[in-house]
Design an enzyme around this catalytic site. Structure first.
Site: not given
Ligand code: SF4
Length: 357
Positions: A51, A96, A134, A152, A214
């Site tokens: 991390e 850094y 974080y 993040d 997605c």
């Molecule tokens: Fe991201 Fe598209 Fe999934 Fe929404 S639908 S979380 S914009 S990849």
């Protein structure tokens, strides 16, 4: 599905964790979802080290460093025993150096004050030197399966899209953190944190999110807008206007340089400075010189003030006049940085050749 539906959080969590079970990235510091389900526990040292490195750089770049560090120093006690110089040399290329120093301070604190065992909750981790909010949340969740809210840049973006947050970053940070927290549960916190990170890194990418792949598209408010890439909104950087001018380095041939006391009011008011022209859009040249001399243009310096950026052409000459004559080394120490740059130009300043005047 809308975020105010009672089904929203369970459905989003189930969809993302299922996706993670099938698509988790294989990373050298990671215990994948199937191993974790089988009872394998991550090594907190490796989680913490990864991390810290990932806050500096990308996964491919960090991987080489991570493998090198864990080969040379397989435990936090090994790392704690390393000489500062050796650690700095191994860190070279990650940038850094303050972070490398913090890394060592933290390793030594864990080794000497905690018997080589990392504290297993956010508060304990946060008390370690160099561990910020974080990192504490990430290690608590990933290494110890604490229900910490790990936010993040990737998670901020996914959250901004999922909820179509219209507030731009950085002002949106508290809102995004609060919204991300609404999705955290006691069930599989380590996998949840890493699933969100993976989704942000591989599917909900900064540009051109892959919404057709997605698992969260069904509940994603940004997807419904038809322009998900618009999120997360960012505050536009205000372009600074640019002013130009001339600055004059007059030497007396005896190691002294001519300075003037600037007017009481205005920028750098009442401070010592080199003679200059006015600073405006057009930018004066050698005609603004304070005394006649064989002025030569020797370069340019750039300086950024709060409200404008300045380009000064530097003219140099040897001569006399009614000035505050000051030892040049002393002047180089004492002058405001814009004048110091003109007197002792940084290597990046651009030479612009000679001009008579
Ligand atoms: Fe991201 Fe598209 Fe999934 Fe929404 S639908 S979380 S914009 S990849």
């Amino acid at each position: 599905m809308m975020p105010d539906s009672p089904q929203f959080v369970p459905a989003v969590r189930a969809a993302l964790l299922d996706w993670y079970d099938a698509h988790a990235r294989a990373l050298p510091w990671r215990v994948g979802p199937h191993e974790r389900a089988a009872g394998v526990r991550p090594d907190p040292y490796r989680v913490w080290l990864s991390e810290v490195m990932l806050q500096q750089t990308t996964v491919p770049h960090a991987t080489a460093y991570f493998l090198d560090f864990t080969r040379r120093w397989p435990t936090v006690a090994d790392l704690a025993a390393v000489a500062d110089g050796d650690l700095m040399a191994a860190w070279a290329g990650l940038g850094y150096y303050a972070r490398a120093r913090n890394l060592l301070a933290c390793a030594r604190a864990v080794a000497s004050e905690h018997g080589g065992v990392f504290p297993d909750d956010e508060a304990g981790l946060l008390a370690l030197p160099g561990v910020g909010a974080y990192t504490a949340a990430a290690v608590a969740a990933i290494a110890f399966d604490r229900p910490a809210n790990v936010v993040d840049g990737n998670v901020e973006r996914v959250t901004a899209r999922l909820f179509a947050v219209e507030t731009p970053l950085p002002a949106a940070k508290p809102e995004l953190k609060r919204l991300a927290a609404t999705l955290v549960r006691d069930d599989r916190p380590g996998d949840w944190a890493q699933a969100l990170m993976d989704l942000g890194a591989t599917v909900c990418r900064p540009k051109a999110p892959l919404c057709d792949r997605c698992p969260l598209a069904f509940g994603c408010a940004a997807f419904r807008t038809g322009d998900p890439g618009r999120y997360a909104l960012k505050t536009k950087k205000v372009a600074r206007p640019r002013r130009k001018g001339a600055v004059f380095v007059l030497r007396d041939g005896q190691g002294r340089v001519a300075l003037e006391r600037r007017p009481d009011r205005g920028l750098l008011g009442a401070m010592l400075g080199l003679p200059t022209s006015a600073w405006d859009q057009t930018g004066a040249g050698v005609e603004a010189a304070p005394v006649p001399a064989d002025w030569r243009a020797t370069g340019e310096v750039e300086h950024v003030f709060t409200h404008f950026a300045l380009t000064l052409t530097v003219f140099e000459a040897t001569g006399q006049g009614d000035f505050i004559w000051t030892d040049e080394d002393e002047a180089a120490q004492a002058l405001p940085s814009v004048f110091r740059k003109a007197l002792r130009p940084p290597r990046s300043s651009r030479a612009s050749g000679a001009a008579s005047g």
